[in-house]
Design an enzyme around this catalytic site. Structure first.
Site, PDB file in Angstrom:
ATOM      1  N   THR A 231       0.840  -1.196   0.000  1.00  0.00           N
ATOM      2  CA  THR A 231       0.000   0.000   0.000  1.00  0.00           C
ATOM      3  C   THR A 231       0.878   1.251   0.000  1.00  0.00           C
ATOM      4  OG1 THR A 231      -1.565  -1.275   1.315  1.00  0.00           O
ATOM      5  CG2 THR A 231      -1.954   1.068   1.171  1.00  0.00           C
ATOM      6  N   GLU A 447      15.043 -24.851  28.559  1.00  0.00           N
ATOM      7  CA  GLU A 447      15.661 -23.858  27.677  1.00  0.00           C
ATOM      8  C   GLU A 447      17.159 -24.106  27.519  1.00  0.00           C
ATOM      9  OE1 GLU A 447      13.923 -22.066  25.841  1.00  0.00           O
ATOM     10  OE2 GLU A 447      12.018 -22.364  26.873  1.00  0.00           O
TER      11      GLU A 447
HETATM   12  P1  ADP Z   1       0.896  -4.070   2.928  1.00  0.00           P
HETATM   13  O1  ADP Z   1      -0.012  -3.196   2.157  1.00  0.00           O
HETATM   14  O2  ADP Z   1       1.944  -4.741   2.114  1.00  0.00           O
HETATM   15  O3  ADP Z   1       0.182  -5.056   3.803  1.00  0.00           O
HETATM   16  P2  ADP Z   1       1.555  -1.606   4.169  1.00  0.00           P
HETATM   17  O4  ADP Z   1       1.987  -0.834   2.999  1.00  0.00           O
HETATM   18  O5  ADP Z   1       0.173  -1.331   4.650  1.00  0.00           O
HETATM   19  O6  ADP Z   1       1.712  -3.161   3.931  1.00  0.00           O
HETATM   20  O7  ADP Z   1       2.610  -1.387   5.338  1.00  0.00           O
HETATM   21  C1  ADP Z   1       2.235  -1.204   6.657  1.00  0.00           C
HETATM   22  C2  ADP Z   1       3.213  -0.299   7.371  1.00  0.00           C
HETATM   23  O8  ADP Z   1       4.455  -0.940   7.544  1.00  0.00           O
HETATM   24  C3  ADP Z   1       3.530   0.955   6.613  1.00  0.00           C
HETATM   25  O9  ADP Z   1       2.627   1.958   6.912  1.00  0.00           O
HETATM   26  C4  ADP Z   1       4.933   1.308   7.082  1.00  0.00           C
HETATM   27  O10 ADP Z   1       4.881   2.027   8.282  1.00  0.00           O
HETATM   28  C5  ADP Z   1       5.533  -0.046   7.374  1.00  0.00           C
HETATM   29  N1  ADP Z   1       6.360  -0.510   6.263  1.00  0.00           N
HETATM   30  C6  ADP Z   1       6.165  -1.640   5.552  1.00  0.00           C
HETATM   31  N2  ADP Z   1       7.117  -1.784   4.624  1.00  0.00           N
HETATM   32  C7  ADP Z   1       7.942  -0.730   4.722  1.00  0.00           C
HETATM   33  C8  ADP Z   1       9.120  -0.306   4.017  1.00  0.00           C
HETATM   34  N3  ADP Z   1       9.634  -1.023   3.018  1.00  0.00           N
HETATM   35  N4  ADP Z   1       9.686   0.844   4.402  1.00  0.00           N
HETATM   36  C9  ADP Z   1       9.184   1.579   5.407  1.00  0.00           C
HETATM   37  N5  ADP Z   1       8.078   1.249   6.098  1.00  0.00           N
HETATM   38  C10 ADP Z   1       7.456   0.098   5.777  1.00  0.00           C
HETATM   39 ZN    ZN Z   2      11.248 -25.513  23.904  1.00  0.00          ZN
HETATM   40 MG    MG Z   3      -2.051  -3.131   2.375  1.00  0.00          MG
END
Ligand code: ADP
Ligand code: ZN
Ligand code: MG
Length: 635
Positions: A231, A447
């Site tokens: 996204t 552990e």
């Molecule tokens: P997806 O759509 O793949 O499920 P998102 O784009 O919604 O994931 O990512 C969720 C959050 O994780 C983002 O808002 C960001 O804060 C963090 N994040 C994920 N990937 C990255 C990246 N490559 N760099 C920086 N932040 C990231």
């Molecule tokens: Zn164990």
């Molecule tokens: Mg997403």
């Protein structure tokens, strides 16, 4: 069109109900006087005089000096009043006459001065509102059908009206400056960014591509596990190109009115065409883009119609204008092949889990938002988090900052982030779980059992931390092992070693206490899964060799495999799995028997300290004489 008629009728009923409710509210709350109001008739002064003389006046509202007279007649309804204006200078005569007629002057006859026109307003206002409301509704409905004029307002319109304002697409439209995300905000994912740069370039200068006759992809599909930044990347493309970003989530198509999905898709693309160049982003496209079932009673007409509409729209638009459709999914294998045909989402952009450098970059990016106490070293955190997604890493940084606040500090430090790795991986420390003394001992031996088996085998990842502090996730303790470098291939010997490490916990319990506990449940599950994969997927058994016996169901979600072999073969697979695990268990027992002194020494140490680091563990492990005084006895 049958669908639309159905919808119209439904809206008509809604409209009548709302108008009726409005009418009731207006007539009772806003204009309560409507019921008590006098019906006033204007009469001449002489009529009043005649009425007075014939003693026909019942009640009278008259103040000397005021020319206005209001009265009711005897034998008539109280609600009927007469109004007249007294002749100037005739007060004395009038007073005399009133006295003689015996009329009751002590009451005030209610009257409404603004009279007739207000009466009209009260009567007709609800009808007017009724008509206006109907007209407004009708206009909105037409818009939803797409046969109205093209000027659309992008405000949320009539909010709070259930279905996102009756017929609007519900697509969130974000102007480019509001996206506020560029490639700088996406760390790692260099390959993904590289292939999306072309899309950005296309959106910036569509003419250049047109001039040479190149056809640009209409759509690109971002594929990868949850939380990897799909996204985020889509938004960054819009941000980089400075174009509007139309986004809708597949789950939003599943709506309350049947037939809305298709209308939404149509509306979305209509808006996009007006704003081109732009990006249309369909998140979680698998919710509508699942493979259509061949014939039969699918019972999922709605989804199918939405998908068909999407396919039609993607074929329909003229992409010289510069509309790029981006979509994201973590289940590419379940998508309808029609979506992946050339001219639709023909370009696939893999968005994988970040590697070591990627993880470090993501951690450092998110660390910028947090005030930290130097020194902090993100490479240690990155090494401890193989398999974590971008969202997990962002969460680790945030949890670290939260921990600093809980501790009453103004700056977050390295220890906060290290602890939050465990929080994200294993759950919060659970201070309230009180283990009995014996239980704590069992967990300590368990552990240390894992750790000694790991340390005694070459090629096992070094132990970095051992703890017996219970976690909210239900784990009573755990041993953390972190690879020195990123690993992409694992040898058979390494897999076997890992199996033995899984068995080490239970083996220690058996060896020392001669009993079994439920504490090994998770180890057993992991070991079985690994052993099964060795045989069915990795081709690491002599019996089956390179024969694939299972297929991965969902490569991006849970890696669950299902067997694809005859029942007889499955039985043999089970036997082979059992054999592998039994052997690993034997090996673990053997290692622990050989290191029984160390096992006692280390378990006692862990029992006292509850959490020990990898270095502490290794120093104790390597120390020659187990009878040397132990560190805690010195202090
Ligand atoms: P997806 O759509 O793949 O499920 P998102 O784009 O919604 O994931 O990512 C969720 C959050 O994780 C983002 O808002 C960001 O804060 C963090 N994040 C994920 N990937 C990255 C990246 N490559 N760099 C920086 N932040 C990231
Ligand atoms: Zn164990
Ligand atoms: Mg997403």
């Amino acid at each position: 069109m049958e669908m639309d008629d159905h919808k119209r009728r439904r809206n008509m009923i809604l409209y009548v109900l709302i108008a009726f409710a409005l009418y009731l509210v207006l007539s009772t709350v806003l204009f309560p006087s409507m019921r008590t109001q006098q019906q006033v008739t204007e009469v001449s002064y002489s009529t009043l005089l005649t009425d007075l003389e014939s003693k026909n006046v019942d009640k009278m509202d008259y103040t000397a000096g005021d020319s206005d007279v209001l009265y009711t007649r005897k034998g008539e309804d109280e609600g009927v009043a007469y109004r007249t204006t007294a002749m100037p200078g005739a007060e004395d005569t009038l007073s005399q006459l009133i006295m003689e007629s015996g009329a009751d002057t002590s009451v005030t006859i209610p009257s409404n001065d603004s009279g007739t026109w207000l009466y009209l307003l009260i009567t007709f206002a609800p009808i007017l509102i009724f008509i206006l409301f109907g007209w407004w509704l009708n206009r909105r409905m037409k818009k939803a059908m797409g046969d109205d004029n093209p000027s659309m307002d992008f405000s949320s319109g009539f909010g709070g009206f259930g279905a996102g304002g009756l017929g609007k697409s519900g697509a969130r439209i974000v102007a480019s400056k509001d996206v506020g995300v560029t490639f700088k905000d996406v760390a790692g994912q260099e390959e993904a960014k590289e292939s999306l740069k072309e899309v950005v370039d296309f959106l910036e200068k569509p003419e250049r591509y047109e001039a040479i006759g190149a056809k640009l992809p209409r759509g690109a599909l971002l594929v990868g596990p949850p939380g990897t930044g799909k996204t985020l990347l889509a938004k960054a493309v819009a941000g980089e190109a400075g174009v509007p970003f139309f986004s809708i989530s597949g789950s939003e198509f599943v709506e309350m009115f049947v037939g809305r999905g298709a209308a939404k898709v149509r509306d979305l693309f209509k808006q996009a065409k007006e704003k081109a160049p732009c990006i249309v982003f369909i998140d979680e496209i698998d919710t509508i883009g699942k493979k259509r079932d061949g014939g039969g009673f699918s019972g999922n007409d709605e989804r199918e119609q939405t998908l068909n509409q999407l396919l039609t729209e993607m074929d329909g638009f003229d992409n010289k204008k510069g509309i790029v459709v981006l979509a994201a999914t973590n289940r590419p294998d379940s998508l309808d092949p029609a979506l992946l045909r050339p001219g639709r989402f023909d370009r696939r952009v893999p968005v994988e889990l970040p590697d070591l450098t990627g993880r470090k970059a993501i951690l450092e990016l998110h660390l910028k938002d947090v005030k930290v106490q130097q020194p902090v070293d993100m490479s240690a955190i990155a090494r401890a988090t193989p398999g974590a997604s971008g969202a997990d890493l962002a969460n680790i940084i945030n949890e670290g900052a939260l921990r600093a606040v809980r501790m009453g500090r103004k700056l977050a430090c390295q220890e906060d982030f290290e602890e939050s790795v465990e929080v994200v991986i294993a759950g919060q420390q659970r201070k309230s779980t009180v283990l009995s003394d014996h239980e704590k001992q069992v967990v300590s031996y368990h552990e240390i059992g894992h750790a000694i088996v790991a340390a005694s085998q070459t090629g096992s990842a070094p132990v970095t931390k051992i703890t017996i502090v219970p976690r909210t996730s239900g784990a009573l303790g755990y041993t953390m092992q972190v690879e020195q470098d990123e690993k992409f291939l694992t040898t058979k010997q390494e897999v076997l070693n890992k199996l033995a490490v899984y068995c080490g916990g239970r083996a220690a319990e058996e060896l020392i206490f001669g009993e079994m506990t439920t504490g090994a449940a998770n180890d057993i599950e992991q070991a079985t899964k690994l052993a099964r994969n060795m045989i069915t997927r990795f081709g690491m058994s002599d019996e089956f060799g390179m024969m694939a016996l299972g297929t991965v169901q969902n490569a991006y979600l849970n890696q669950d495999t299902s067997l694809t072999c005859a029942p007889g073969t499955a039985e043999r697979v089970d036997d082979a799995v059992l054999k592998l695990i039994t052997e690993a268990h034997e090996r673990a027992l053997q290692i622990l028997r050989e290191n029984k002194f160390k096992l006692h020494e280390l378990a006692r140490y862990l029992y006292k300290k509850e959490t020990i680091t990898g270095e502490e563990f290794m120093t104790l492990m390597k120390r020659e004489n187990p009878f040397m005084p132990k560190p805690e006895q010195q202090g």
